[in-house]
Design an enzyme around this catalytic site. Structure first.
Site, PDB file in Angstrom:
ATOM      1  N   LYS A  25     -25.359  54.120 106.064  1.00 52.73           N
ATOM      2  CA  LYS A  25     -26.632  54.821 106.244  1.00 52.73           C
ATOM      3  C   LYS A  25     -27.457  54.833 104.951  1.00 52.73           C
ATOM      4  O   LYS A  25     -28.652  54.561 104.966  1.00 52.73           O
ATOM      5  CB  LYS A  25     -26.295  56.259 106.693  1.00 52.73           C
ATOM      6  N   ARG A  30     -32.365  52.355 102.200  1.00 52.73           N
ATOM      7  CA  ARG A  30     -32.925  51.599 101.068  1.00 52.73           C
ATOM      8  C   ARG A  30     -33.367  50.201 101.492  1.00 52.73           C
ATOM      9  O   ARG A  30     -34.370  49.685 100.995  1.00 52.73           O
ATOM     10  CB  ARG A  30     -31.902  51.555  99.934  1.00 52.73           C
ATOM     11  N   GLY A  97     -32.674  64.027 104.627  1.00 51.58           N
ATOM     12  CA  GLY A  97     -33.066  64.327 103.252  1.00 51.58           C
ATOM     13  C   GLY A  97     -33.360  63.058 102.473  1.00 51.58           C
ATOM     14  O   GLY A  97     -34.273  63.023 101.637  1.00 51.58           O
ATOM     15  N   SER A 168     -27.825  63.382  91.509  1.00 48.60           N
ATOM     16  CA  SER A 168     -28.348  63.225  92.870  1.00 48.60           C
ATOM     17  C   SER A 168     -28.955  61.837  93.033  1.00 48.60           C
ATOM     18  O   SER A 168     -29.929  61.486  92.363  1.00 48.60           O
ATOM     19  CB  SER A 168     -29.415  64.286  93.163  1.00 48.60           C
ATOM     20  N   GLN A 170     -30.485  60.840  95.641  1.00 51.22           N
ATOM     21  CA  GLN A 170     -31.789  60.942  96.301  1.00 51.22           C
ATOM     22  C   GLN A 170     -32.884  61.172  95.269  1.00 51.22           C
ATOM     23  O   GLN A 170     -33.940  60.548  95.321  1.00 51.22           O
ATOM     24  CB  GLN A 170     -31.773  62.077  97.334  1.00 51.22           C
ATOM     25  N   ASP A 316     -20.115  63.568 100.425  1.00 50.20           N
ATOM     26  CA  ASP A 316     -20.249  63.656 101.885  1.00 50.20           C
ATOM     27  C   ASP A 316     -18.894  63.643 102.596  1.00 50.20           C
ATOM     28  O   ASP A 316     -18.825  63.869 103.808  1.00 50.20           O
ATOM     29  CB  ASP A 316     -21.110  62.491 102.405  1.00 50.20           C
ATOM     30  N   LYS A 343     -26.661  70.970 101.675  1.00 49.40           N
ATOM     31  CA  LYS A 343     -26.665  69.789 102.549  1.00 49.40           C
ATOM     32  C   LYS A 343     -27.248  70.188 103.915  1.00 49.40           C
ATOM     33  O   LYS A 343     -27.918  71.201 104.025  1.00 49.40           O
ATOM     34  CB  LYS A 343     -25.248  69.230 102.658  1.00 49.40           C
ATOM     35  N   ARG A 390     -21.573  66.316 109.965  1.00 49.86           N
ATOM     36  CA  ARG A 390     -20.271  66.188 109.304  1.00 49.86           C
ATOM     37  C   ARG A 390     -19.368  67.398 109.585  1.00 49.86           C
ATOM     38  O   ARG A 390     -18.148  67.283 109.530  1.00 49.86           O
ATOM     39  CB  ARG A 390     -20.455  65.956 107.808  1.00 49.86           C
TER      40      ARG A 390
HETATM   41  C1  S3P Z   1     -27.597  60.249  99.646  1.00 48.33           C
HETATM   42  C2  S3P Z   1     -27.252  60.964  98.540  1.00 48.33           C
HETATM   43  C3  S3P Z   1     -26.467  62.201  98.587  1.00 48.33           C
HETATM   44  C4  S3P Z   1     -25.738  62.348  99.909  1.00 48.33           C
HETATM   45  C5  S3P Z   1     -26.616  62.049 101.067  1.00 48.33           C
HETATM   46  C6  S3P Z   1     -27.160  60.643 100.996  1.00 48.33           C
HETATM   47  C7  S3P Z   1     -28.429  59.055  99.478  1.00 48.33           C
HETATM   48  O1  S3P Z   1     -27.344  63.304  98.437  1.00 48.33           O
HETATM   49  O2  S3P Z   1     -25.179  63.629 100.032  1.00 48.33           O
HETATM   50  O3  S3P Z   1     -25.907  62.208 102.296  1.00 48.33           O
HETATM   51  O4  S3P Z   1     -28.516  58.235 100.421  1.00 48.33           O
HETATM   52  O5  S3P Z   1     -29.007  58.889  98.406  1.00 48.33           O
HETATM   53  P1  S3P Z   1     -27.830  63.823  96.980  1.00 48.33           P
HETATM   54  O6  S3P Z   1     -28.510  62.740  96.325  1.00 48.33           O
HETATM   55  O7  S3P Z   1     -28.755  64.965  97.257  1.00 48.33           O
HETATM   56  O8  S3P Z   1     -26.578  64.264  96.301  1.00 48.33           O
END
Ligand code: S3P
Length: 430
Positions: A25, A30, A97, A168, A170, A316, A343, A390
């Protein structure tokens, strides 16, 4: 489609078989977003069918990206070379997110303003962690008391040297995407390395990305060149199957061709430390992302200590690691994992509550939990998944080791990342 309420009974016997889980995912988001930023056209295949990736496809399409289905799970993406079209209305990121934060970074430097909305769960999640550093690059970004809806865009950006307090992927990815459209160098330094799919993919797309220790940097403005991406299986999905097999005596399961990027496989290291019998077969390191098949056999598990340094690479998977801990001998301590609280649900609270109601001994801590393992859980109750995919899947794995069947309310949430999860789990125990 998975029903909202699903019953999962004790495992009738060992889990056996070979399976593939949905495509990764994180990498899929990306592959769509970065190719949409690129120049040219790319084919993305083995795309997971979960709702989160659909949110990204819908959002990028609303920004004028041509995304055409070629066959089930395969799309072509025609890049917009960093110039997006102003959408007709607000962009809805659903439960995802990753979609909201990455797209906020991408749009920060576009010449128009856009509103980003999310579902109820996403609208509770913290957004200042991306808004504040984007503002330091000159972005106009408004949150709603630190959360979604966000309004972003309409300013030109300059590069910035970011130092993140929380690891992070993200946030890092949002800032690198903003950096592509900014003038000058942008760098991001993290306290611990988080998943590095964005920087790997950008480098594969011809962007001069540099890494030095925990710092990644690039020089803006830059336009990536579109590249084809074939997704490997999602280790975060495989982790649920791996724990189910590891906990069930006599099991022997192979999950084929999953991504084995070390920023994602912390759960394999942790499970091995607990005594799990795991082999990585047919390793292939030739692509941008390494992959291998995961073979897991049932074994006796014992408690472990999991600390902050291990959390980003297993963030995760900690919900299902907690399930393994509830069935392991001894006391497991998970600390430095406060991020679990922000989360899709507050996973410290929801996982601790789920395990406690199944009969496990769990003590919630501000940044993790302590779990005293036992040979069997009681079950015989209804678990609320709190709309969190999850939590629903972790409850199903725990149910395999319960004396009585478990009802899972909110089981439909698995559609976010792993449609077909319950069916595959059942298939393995047939
Ligand atoms: C993710 C980064 C993680 C992860 C999320 C997916 C991503 O979050 O928990 O399920 O795809 O970049 P964080 O970057 O907030 O830690």
């Amino acid at each position: 489609m998975t029903a909202e309420r699903v019953a999962v009974g004790p495992a009738p016997g060992p889990l056996k078989g070979k399976l593939r889980v949905p495509g990764d995912k994180s990498i899929a988001h990306r592959a769509i977003i970065l190719n949409a930023c690129g120049r040219g056209r790319a084919v993305v295949s083995a795309l997971p069918q979960g709702l989160d990736v659909k949110s990204t496809v819908d959002v990028m399409s609303a920004l004028g990206t041509l995304i055409e289905p070629l066959s089930p799970g395969t799309v072509s993406v025609t890049g917009r070379a960093m110039e997006f079209a102003q959408p007709a209305g607000a962009l809805f990121c659903g439960n995802s997110g990753t979609t909201m934060r990455l797209v906020a970074g991408l749009l920060a430097g576009q010449p128009f303003q856009v509103q980003l909305d999310g579902d109820e769960s996403l609208s509770r999640r913290p957004m200042r962690r991306v808004a504040d550093p984007l503002a330091r690059m000159g972005a106009h970004i408004e949150t709603t008391d630190g959360r979604a809806p966000l309004r972003v865009g309409g300013k030109s950006l300059h590069g910035y040297e970011h130092h993140l307090e929380v690891a992070s992927a993200q946030v890092k990815s949002a800032l690198l995407l903003a950096g592509l459209g900014a003038d000058g160098p942008t760098s991001v330094t993290e306290p611990v390395l988080s998943r590095d799919h964005t920087e790997r993919m950008l480098a594969g797309m011809g962007v001069a990305v540099e890494r030095e220790g925990l710092t990644v940097s690039l020089q803006g403005p830059a336009v990536p060149s579109c590249v084809d991406v074939e997704l490997c299986g999602d280790p975060s999905s495989a982790a649920f199957i791996a724990v189910a097999a590891a906990m069930t005596p006599g099991s022997d399961v192979i999950v084929e061709r999953i991504c084995t990027n070390p920023t994602r496989t912390g759960f394999v290291d942790i499970l091995r430390r607990m005594g799990a019998d795991i082999d990585l077969l047919d390793q292939d390191d030739s692509g941008v992302e390494p992959l291998a098949s995961l073979r897991v056999r049932g074994s006796d598990l014992s408690a472990v200590d999991i600390g902050a340094a291990e959390v980003p690479a297993s963030i995760d998977e900690l919900p299902v690691i907690a399930v393994a801990a509830a069935l392991a001998s001894g006391k497991t301590r998970i600390s430095g994992a406060g991020e679990l609280r922000v989360k899709e649900s507050d996973r410290v609270a929801t996982i601790a509550a789920m395990l406690s109601s199944l009969g496990a001994k769990v003590v919630e801590k501000p940044d993790g939990m302590e779990i005293e393992g036992s040979p069997e859980l009681a079950g015989g109750v209804c678990i609320d998944a709190h709309g969190d995919h999850r939590v629903a899947m972790a409850a199903a794995v725990a149910a395999l080791s319960c004396a009585e069947p478990v009802l899972i309310d909110g089981a439909g949430s698995v559609a976010v990342s792993y449609p077909g999860f319950f069916e595959q789990l059942e298939e393995l125990s047939r």
